[in-house]
Design a protein around this motif. Structure first.
Motif, PDB file in Angstrom:
ATOM      1  N   ASP A  46       0.828  -1.212   0.000  1.00 34.98           N
ATOM      2  CA  ASP A  46       0.000   0.000   0.000  1.00 34.98           C
ATOM      3  C   ASP A  46       0.860   1.260   0.000  1.00 34.98           C
ATOM      4  O   ASP A  46       0.572   2.215  -0.729  1.00 34.98           O
ATOM      5  CB  ASP A  46      -0.937   0.020   1.212  1.00 34.98           C
ATOM      6  CG  ASP A  46      -2.101  -0.949   1.066  1.00 34.98           C
ATOM      7  OD1 ASP A  46      -2.418  -1.359  -0.074  1.00 34.98           O
ATOM      8  OD2 ASP A  46      -2.692  -1.314   2.107  1.00 34.98           O
ATOM      9  N   ASP A  47       1.918   1.260   0.806  1.00 31.98           N
ATOM     10  CA  ASP A  47       2.813   2.420   0.850  1.00 31.98           C
ATOM     11  C   ASP A  47       3.448   2.678  -0.513  1.00 31.98           C
ATOM     12  O   ASP A  47       3.552   3.822  -0.957  1.00 31.98           O
ATOM     13  CB  ASP A  47       3.907   2.228   1.904  1.00 31.98           C
ATOM     14  CG  ASP A  47       3.390   2.327   3.331  1.00 31.98           C
ATOM     15  OD1 ASP A  47       2.221   2.733   3.537  1.00 31.98           O
ATOM     16  OD2 ASP A  47       4.158   1.972   4.245  1.00 31.98           O
ATOM     17  N   ASN A  50       0.839   4.076  -2.989  1.00 29.49           N
ATOM     18  CA  ASN A  50       0.200   5.354  -2.682  1.00 29.49           C
ATOM     19  C   ASN A  50       1.135   6.526  -2.414  1.00 29.49           C
ATOM     20  O   ASN A  50       0.664   7.620  -2.126  1.00 29.49           O
ATOM     21  CB  ASN A  50      -0.741   5.177  -1.490  1.00 29.49           C
ATOM     22  CG  ASN A  50      -1.850   4.189  -1.805  1.00 29.49           C
ATOM     23  OD1 ASN A  50      -2.421   4.213  -2.888  1.00 29.49           O
ATOM     24  ND2 ASN A  50      -2.129   3.300  -0.875  1.00 29.49           N
ATOM     25  N   GLU A  52       3.211   9.807  -2.864  1.00 29.86           N
ATOM     26  CA  GLU A  52       2.947  10.932  -3.768  1.00 29.86           C
ATOM     27  C   GLU A  52       4.212  11.685  -4.161  1.00 29.86           C
ATOM     28  O   GLU A  52       4.156  12.576  -4.998  1.00 29.86           O
ATOM     29  CB  GLU A  52       1.975  11.907  -3.084  1.00 29.86           C
ATOM     30  CG  GLU A  52       0.633  11.286  -2.701  1.00 29.86           C
ATOM     31  CD  GLU A  52      -0.240  10.964  -3.912  1.00 29.86           C
ATOM     32  OE1 GLU A  52      -0.100  11.652  -4.947  1.00 29.86           O
ATOM     33  OE2 GLU A  52      -1.041  10.026  -3.815  1.00 29.86           O
ATOM     34  N   LYS A 153      -3.782  -2.721 -10.777  1.00 31.51           N
ATOM     35  CA  LYS A 153      -2.937  -2.519  -9.604  1.00 31.51           C
ATOM     36  C   LYS A 153      -1.508  -3.001  -9.858  1.00 31.51           C
ATOM     37  O   LYS A 153      -0.547  -2.362  -9.454  1.00 31.51           O
ATOM     38  CB  LYS A 153      -3.535  -3.248  -8.397  1.00 31.51           C
ATOM     39  CG  LYS A 153      -2.846  -2.916  -7.079  1.00 31.51           C
ATOM     40  CD  LYS A 153      -3.353  -3.759  -5.927  1.00 31.51           C
ATOM     41  CE  LYS A 153      -4.779  -3.456  -5.585  1.00 31.51           C
ATOM     42  NZ  LYS A 153      -5.229  -4.182  -4.383  1.00 31.51           N
ATOM     43  N   LYS A 160       5.430   2.313 -10.177  1.00 27.97           N
ATOM     44  CA  LYS A 160       5.856   2.933  -8.917  1.00 27.97           C
ATOM     45  C   LYS A 160       7.191   2.371  -8.432  1.00 27.97           C
ATOM     46  O   LYS A 160       8.007   3.086  -7.858  1.00 27.97           O
ATOM     47  CB  LYS A 160       4.794   2.745  -7.833  1.00 27.97           C
ATOM     48  CG  LYS A 160       3.532   3.548  -8.027  1.00 27.97           C
ATOM     49  CD  LYS A 160       3.736   4.946  -7.531  1.00 27.97           C
ATOM     50  CE  LYS A 160       2.415   5.660  -7.333  1.00 27.97           C
ATOM     51  NZ  LYS A 160       2.555   6.858  -6.531  1.00 27.97           N
TER      52      LYS A 160
END
Length: 189
Positions: A46-47, A50, A52, A153, A160
């Motif tokens: 999750d980190d 997410n 930014e 995802k 990412k």
């Protein structure tokens, strides 16, 4: 010179290389077995999904460089093993023995079998912690454990990961590794 022993290691490098295609890591016997559970694994993913900022710092990896060029992991084993499981679940290629557990053949065999989950008995006699971790990562990414199609995802996470890094610190060659490990795990006391 300490600065030569500290480097920012990207999880995914330009050109398709990754943390496990560039170096080999050994988990020594004094390290505990892989023990991260659902909460830690899901939080890490999750980190990474997410954040930014331009880059995401995943933490330190304290290692000792052996004469054979492999890195003995002193601190950061749980995180590094979780990354191995994540890259495997994402089908990101690297050498099979990029991460190994010294004196833990069951753990090594389980890591090796993760690349061949199509074989019917790949779960037999597996390291339960590694197997559970792989299941959690797979479920988080794919929605179920086996046979699911890729999702948006996974594509987002692959993008990412190019901005996720660890700081790898190589301890000096004359370091007493057992003592260093003990100090690290007793909060420096």
């Amino acid at each position: 010179i300490v600065s030569n022993n500290v480097s920012n290691i990207k999880v995914i490098f330009a050109g398709g290389k990754n943390i496990f295609s560039q170096s080999k890591y050994i988990i020594p016997l004094y390290q505990r077995a892989f023990a991260w559970e659902d909460k830690e694994l899901e939080q890490m993913i999750d980190d990474m999904l997410n954040f930014e900022t331009d880059n995401y710092y995943l933490g330190n990896l304290i290692v000792f460089k052996r004469k054979d060029g492999k890195f003995e992991v002193i601190d950061g084993q749980q995180r590094l093993t979780a990354l191995y499981l994540l890259l495997t679940a994402l089908d990101i290629p690297f050498e099979e023995d990029a991460l190994s557990f010294e004196y833990r053949p069951k753990s090594d065999n389980t890591l090796a079998r993760l690349a061949n989950i199509d074989e019917g008995n790949w779960r037999k006699d597996a390291d339960s912690g590694i197997l559970s971790g792989f299941d959690v990562v797979s479920k988080k990414l794919l929605g179920n454990i086996e046979g699911s199609s890729r999702t948006l995802k996974t594509d987002k996470l692959k993008r990412k990961l190019k901005n996720v890094s660890l700081v790898r610190v190589i301890v000096p060659p004359n370091t007493d590794l057992n003592k260093y490990f003990e100090i690290m795990n007793n909060r420096g006391e």
